[in-house]
Design a protein around this motif. Structure first.
Motif, PDB file in Angstrom:
ATOM      1  N   ALA A 121     -14.615 -16.434  22.715  1.00 29.54           N
ATOM      2  CA  ALA A 121     -14.678 -15.233  21.879  1.00 29.54           C
ATOM      3  C   ALA A 121     -15.635 -15.430  20.712  1.00 29.54           C
ATOM      4  O   ALA A 121     -16.375 -14.511  20.335  1.00 29.54           O
ATOM      5  N   TRP A 137     -13.632  -5.764  17.330  1.00 30.66           N
ATOM      6  CA  TRP A 137     -12.503  -6.151  18.174  1.00 30.66           C
ATOM      7  C   TRP A 137     -12.692  -7.568  18.717  1.00 30.66           C
ATOM      8  O   TRP A 137     -11.711  -8.308  18.895  1.00 30.66           O
ATOM      9  N   SER A 141     -10.172 -10.554  18.031  1.00 35.85           N
ATOM     10  CA  SER A 141      -9.613 -11.386  19.095  1.00 35.85           C
ATOM     11  C   SER A 141      -9.680 -12.864  18.728  1.00 35.85           C
ATOM     12  O   SER A 141      -8.812 -13.653  19.125  1.00 35.85           O
ATOM     13  N   CYS A 142     -10.704 -13.254  17.959  1.00 39.49           N
ATOM     14  CA  CYS A 142     -10.801 -14.657  17.518  1.00 39.49           C
ATOM     15  C   CYS A 142      -9.581 -15.032  16.686  1.00 39.49           C
ATOM     16  O   CYS A 142      -8.978 -16.096  16.874  1.00 39.49           O
ATOM     17  N   ALA A 144      -6.660 -13.478  16.688  1.00 41.55           N
ATOM     18  CA  ALA A 144      -5.463 -13.403  17.529  1.00 41.55           C
ATOM     19  C   ALA A 144      -5.311 -14.683  18.342  1.00 41.55           C
ATOM     20  O   ALA A 144      -4.211 -15.257  18.423  1.00 41.55           O
ATOM     21  N   ALA A 167      -1.477  -9.885  18.209  1.00 40.22           N
ATOM     22  CA  ALA A 167      -2.293  -8.678  18.404  1.00 40.22           C
ATOM     23  C   ALA A 167      -2.424  -7.891  17.112  1.00 40.22           C
ATOM     24  O   ALA A 167      -3.515  -7.397  16.773  1.00 40.22           O
ATOM     25  N   GLY A 170      -4.817  -9.735  14.882  1.00 33.65           N
ATOM     26  CA  GLY A 170      -6.190  -9.525  15.314  1.00 33.65           C
ATOM     27  C   GLY A 170      -6.684  -8.131  14.983  1.00 33.65           C
ATOM     28  O   GLY A 170      -7.849  -7.937  14.613  1.00 33.65           O
ATOM     29  N   THR A 171      -5.801  -7.139  15.107  1.00 35.90           N
ATOM     30  CA  THR A 171      -6.172  -5.767  14.762  1.00 35.90           C
ATOM     31  C   THR A 171      -6.519  -5.651  13.287  1.00 35.90           C
ATOM     32  O   THR A 171      -7.474  -4.962  12.911  1.00 35.90           O
TER      33      THR A 171
END
Length: 305
Positions: A121, A137, A141-142, A144, A167, A170-171
């Motif tokens: 990622a 995003w 993700s990194c 998360a 999640a 990450g959001t």
């Protein structure tokens, strides 16, 4: 020109490296890991720090031409750090992070698989995704994956509630990244409004996770029905985040936008603290909070965005 230590520390965004360690330590604690098991969580925190520092070095390495025009004072375009040194830190840091993850649990473990996904990622974001709609995003993700790295010792990575925590985390970082897209020039509020909206949605998700401590592995027997300490920390962090972003929306200058980004990044430690306090109690949360002072103090001397 000789490469200075300060410039290297600036390149890797040293203040933020401590926030990465907080993520993996929080993940470890959330799924029932013991704080006293130093051999269990320390390699994971080390892997997180190495991978984060590598990602920051690669960010500037890939962005060198853009930074020459927009941020000429940064270590690479200013010549304070040689391009080859940045590449060595970036690619070498990725390898070091993967080796630390393998040391923690072995090459065939879920821990190493999560570390590989995190490294992928990081490279994907820096190599091109950052310039697309998927960029925020990918960055999210990194973070998360970073939290999941700490959760990777538990069966099924801690189960659905742990996945939801990662999640939501990450959001939140995706929201910070949306805001950061305007920090170089300022003058417009679209990205700021989108970013703050995403951040607030993530904060609601984290609040939902905080209210379900019994769904985590090995629930804390003494947990209260309403985890007031964790929710209070989360509320105070949300207040600071919204205040900084709102100021930037009212006056979208580069300085205020950078401050909103910095507030969002440094608040990550407190979001970790809030989750751990809610799920495991205040004492384990204090161990995570101990990573905030070095991040905050270093951020006063080194930029964090």
């Amino acid at each position: 020109m000789r490469t200075s230590i300060r410039s290297v520390l600036q390149l890797v965004r040293l203040p933020n490296v401590f926030t990465a360690a907080a993520d993996s330590l929080a993940g470890w604690l959330l799924v029932g890991g013991a704080l006293g098991d130093l051999a269990g969580w320390a390699p994971l925190a080390g892997a997180s720090m190495a991978l984060y520092a590598a990602g920051m070095a690669l960010n500037d390495w890939f962005d060198l031409d853009v930074d020459r025009a927009e941020r000429p004072e940064r270590p690479l375009p200013s010549g304070k750090v040689a391009v080859g040194v940045a590449a060595a830190i970036g690619w070498g840091g990725l390898a070091l992070g993967l080796l630390a993850a393998a040391f923690a649990r072995g090459f065939a473990s879920p821990t190493f698989a999560v570390a590989v996904a995190l490294a992928g990622a990081i490279v994907g974001y820096n190599a091109g995704l950052k310039k697309t709609f998927l960029g925020p995003w990918a960055m999210g993700s990194c973070r998360a994956f970073n939290m999941l790295l700490g959760m990777s010792a538990a069966a099924s990575l801690g189960g659905p509630i742990a996945w939801l925590a990662a999640a939501a985390f990450g959001t939140f970082v995706a929201g910070v990244t949306w805001i950061s897209r305007s920090e170089a020039h300022g003058g417009e509020t679209r990205n700021l409004i989108i970013g703050l909206s995403i951040q607030d949605l993530a904060l609601l998700g984290l609040a939902a996770v905080s209210l379900a401590p019994g769904s985590f592995p090995e629930p804390w027997a003494g947990r209260p029905l309403i985890p007031l300490e964790g929710l209070l920390v989360l509320a105070l962090a949300a207040l600071a985040i919204n205040a900084a972003a709102s100021r930037a929306i009212r006056e979208p200058s580069p300085a205020l936008i950078r401050r909103a980004v910095k507030t969002g990044v440094l608040s990550l430690v407190w979001l970790d603290v809030a989750l751990v306090a809610s799920v495991r109690g205040p004492l384990p949360a204090l161990a995570v909070a101990a990573l905030w002072p070095p991040a905050f103090l270093l951020a006063r001397r080194l930029y964090a965005t």
